[in-house]
Design an enzyme around this catalytic site. Sequence first.
Site, PDB file in Angstrom:
ATOM      1  N   GLU A  76      76.416 115.805  43.960  1.00 35.33           N
ATOM      2  CA  GLU A  76      75.967 114.368  43.944  1.00 35.33           C
ATOM      3  C   GLU A  76      75.132 113.913  43.169  1.00 35.33           C
ATOM      4  O   GLU A  76      75.254 112.771  42.282  1.00 35.33           O
ATOM      5  CB  GLU A  76      75.854 113.629  45.483  1.00 35.33           C
ATOM      6  CG  GLU A  76      75.588 112.494  45.434  1.00 35.33           C
ATOM      7  CD  GLU A  76      75.261 112.024  47.035  1.00 35.33           C
ATOM      8  OE1 GLU A  76      75.049 112.557  47.775  1.00 35.33           O
ATOM      9  OE2 GLU A  76      75.264 110.725  46.892  1.00 35.33           O
ATOM     10  N   ASP A  97      76.820 118.220  48.640  1.00 35.77           N
ATOM     11  CA  ASP A  97      76.034 117.178  48.730  1.00 35.77           C
ATOM     12  C   ASP A  97      74.773 117.645  49.320  1.00 35.77           C
ATOM     13  O   ASP A  97      75.064 118.065  50.604  1.00 35.77           O
ATOM     14  CB  ASP A  97      76.725 116.267  49.614  1.00 35.77           C
ATOM     15  CG  ASP A  97      76.158 114.856  49.655  1.00 35.77           C
ATOM     16  OD1 ASP A  97      75.225 114.655  49.342  1.00 35.77           O
ATOM     17  OD2 ASP A  97      76.877 113.730  50.016  1.00 35.77           O
ATOM     18  N   ILE A  99      71.995 116.198  50.608  1.00 33.98           N
ATOM     19  CA  ILE A  99      71.857 115.592  51.870  1.00 33.98           C
ATOM     20  C   ILE A  99      72.881 114.489  52.064  1.00 33.98           C
ATOM     21  O   ILE A  99      72.746 113.337  51.530  1.00 33.98           O
ATOM     22  CB  ILE A  99      70.392 115.178  52.038  1.00 33.98           C
ATOM     23  CG1 ILE A  99      69.617 116.004  51.867  1.00 33.98           C
ATOM     24  CG2 ILE A  99      70.277 114.183  53.385  1.00 33.98           C
ATOM     25  CD1 ILE A  99      67.833 115.648  51.810  1.00 33.98           C
ATOM     26  N   ASP A 100      73.763 114.841  52.783  1.00 34.11           N
ATOM     27  CA  ASP A 100      74.779 113.634  52.878  1.00 34.11           C
ATOM     28  C   ASP A 100      74.287 112.806  54.312  1.00 34.11           C
ATOM     29  O   ASP A 100      74.222 113.535  55.474  1.00 34.11           O
ATOM     30  CB  ASP A 100      76.242 114.337  53.323  1.00 34.11           C
ATOM     31  CG  ASP A 100      77.339 113.143  53.545  1.00 34.11           C
ATOM     32  OD1 ASP A 100      77.580 112.409  52.645  1.00 34.11           O
ATOM     33  OD2 ASP A 100      77.843 112.847  54.782  1.00 34.11           O
ATOM     34  N   THR A 102      71.847 110.321  53.669  1.00 31.20           N
ATOM     35  CA  THR A 102      70.360 110.351  53.000  1.00 31.20           C
ATOM     36  C   THR A 102      69.704 109.081  53.693  1.00 31.20           C
ATOM     37  O   THR A 102      68.463 109.242  54.140  1.00 31.20           O
ATOM     38  CB  THR A 102      70.464 109.956  51.523  1.00 31.20           C
ATOM     39  OG1 THR A 102      71.019 111.046  50.749  1.00 31.20           O
ATOM     40  CG2 THR A 102      69.068 109.833  50.790  1.00 31.20           C
ATOM     41  N   ASP A 229      81.561 114.211  49.327  1.00 28.87           N
ATOM     42  CA  ASP A 229      80.931 113.651  50.724  1.00 28.87           C
ATOM     43  C   ASP A 229      82.364 114.408  51.836  1.00 28.87           C
ATOM     44  O   ASP A 229      81.949 114.429  52.829  1.00 28.87           O
ATOM     45  CB  ASP A 229      81.452 112.117  50.856  1.00 28.87           C
ATOM     46  CG  ASP A 229      80.423 111.442  50.071  1.00 28.87           C
ATOM     47  OD1 ASP A 229      79.331 111.622  50.179  1.00 28.87           O
ATOM     48  OD2 ASP A 229      80.685 110.594  49.316  1.00 28.87           O
TER      49      ASP A 229
HETATM   50  C1  LIP Z   1      77.059 108.597  52.197  1.00 28.94           C
HETATM   51  C2  LIP Z   1      78.191 109.062  53.305  1.00 28.94           C
HETATM   52  C3  LIP Z   1      78.474 107.845  54.130  1.00 28.94           C
HETATM   53  C4  LIP Z   1      79.163 106.962  53.256  1.00 28.94           C
HETATM   54  C5  LIP Z   1      78.291 106.238  52.132  1.00 28.94           C
HETATM   55  C6  LIP Z   1      77.472 107.548  51.420  1.00 28.94           C
HETATM   56  P1  LIP Z   1      75.169 109.981  50.823  1.00 28.94           P
HETATM   57  O1  LIP Z   1      76.697 109.975  51.596  1.00 28.94           O
HETATM   58  O2  LIP Z   1      78.165 110.286  53.668  1.00 28.94           O
HETATM   59  O3  LIP Z   1      79.101 108.256  55.227  1.00 28.94           O
HETATM   60  O4  LIP Z   1      79.579 105.892  54.104  1.00 28.94           O
HETATM   61  O5  LIP Z   1      78.931 105.722  51.195  1.00 28.94           O
HETATM   62  O6  LIP Z   1      78.340 108.120  50.610  1.00 28.94           O
HETATM   63  O7  LIP Z   1      74.999 109.121  49.801  1.00 28.94           O
HETATM   64  O8  LIP Z   1      74.242 109.688  52.201  1.00 28.94           O
HETATM   65  O9  LIP Z   1      75.104 111.398  50.541  1.00 28.94           O
END
Ligand code: LIP
Length: 283
Positions: A76, A97, A99-100, A102, A229
């Site tokens: 990412e 990713d 940290i999914d 964030t 994601d």
């Molecule tokens: C996030 C996702 C979240 C989605 C956001 C974003 P990040 O990832 O997992 O559910 O709605 O658009 O992509 O940016 O925290 O890695």
Amino acid sequence: MADSPEVLQGYLEKAELVARKASEIVDEALSKGERRDASIKGINTSDLVTETDLAVEKFVFEELRNYYPDHKFIGEESVSSGGGSCTLTDTPTWIIDPIDGTSNFVHGFPFSVISIGLAVNKELVVGVAYNFFQRQMYTARKGGGAFLNGKRISVSNVTELNKSIVITDYGSTRQDFEFIPKVEMMKALAGDPGHVHGIRTLGSAVASLCMVASGRAEAYFEYGVHCWDIAAGAVIVREAGGIAIYPTGSELDIMGRGILVAANVELAKSIVPILKHIDYPRD
Ligand code: LIP
């Protein structure tokens, strides 16, 4: 041979090891109170990146590259900063990713996940998702089942939409072309015609996928997501007995910016007609 269960198991074990080691970077940042030091990386205040995201991605890339120098990598933060490729070929490709969730990390809302998926011949075959707040390690490899902290998990056996919890999210860009249909879809699911038990937004696509895989929600869908994601979580849902498709009902296209997972075909068939297609540029 590349797809043999032994080879896939080896990939899975390495990915799990790397995710655990990477979580030490997160733990250190949390102990130093660094989680709130976030920058806005996108078009609005909901699209965040922290030094920890960057450090975890660098670490995961380096560790996996040591094991697999010929493999490719999509991450990412590398792609977002313009420094990484986002092309899927037949070569084994790790999709990460760091940290999914964030924004959850920044707030301490306990749904943030280190996510490592692997595609071989463009097929998703390994998924590791570690929720470092809850110390929950979800793992799966093609044909091997899905596990939470080493215990087998499976999807819910509810087949009726009006007895389901459905997870979705607003995403982080929230322009009118996408935000309005997303809210309309939530309305149609919560009210007429869906009447689900509940709509949830967790702020992490991977955590949402793991909730479906472990039977705590019946379905999750989202338009606008990127391959990082959903790569790991899609494998985990499938190996837990669920289905992972594109929200229109067609085959999942990992670069297609949308996903629908459900515990079973009956639920997916009830949800697809309620959804509205949103057109995003492909990854
Ligand atoms: C996030 C996702 C979240 C989605 C956001 C974003 P990040 O990832 O997992 O559910 O709605 O658009 O992509 O940016 O925290 O890695």
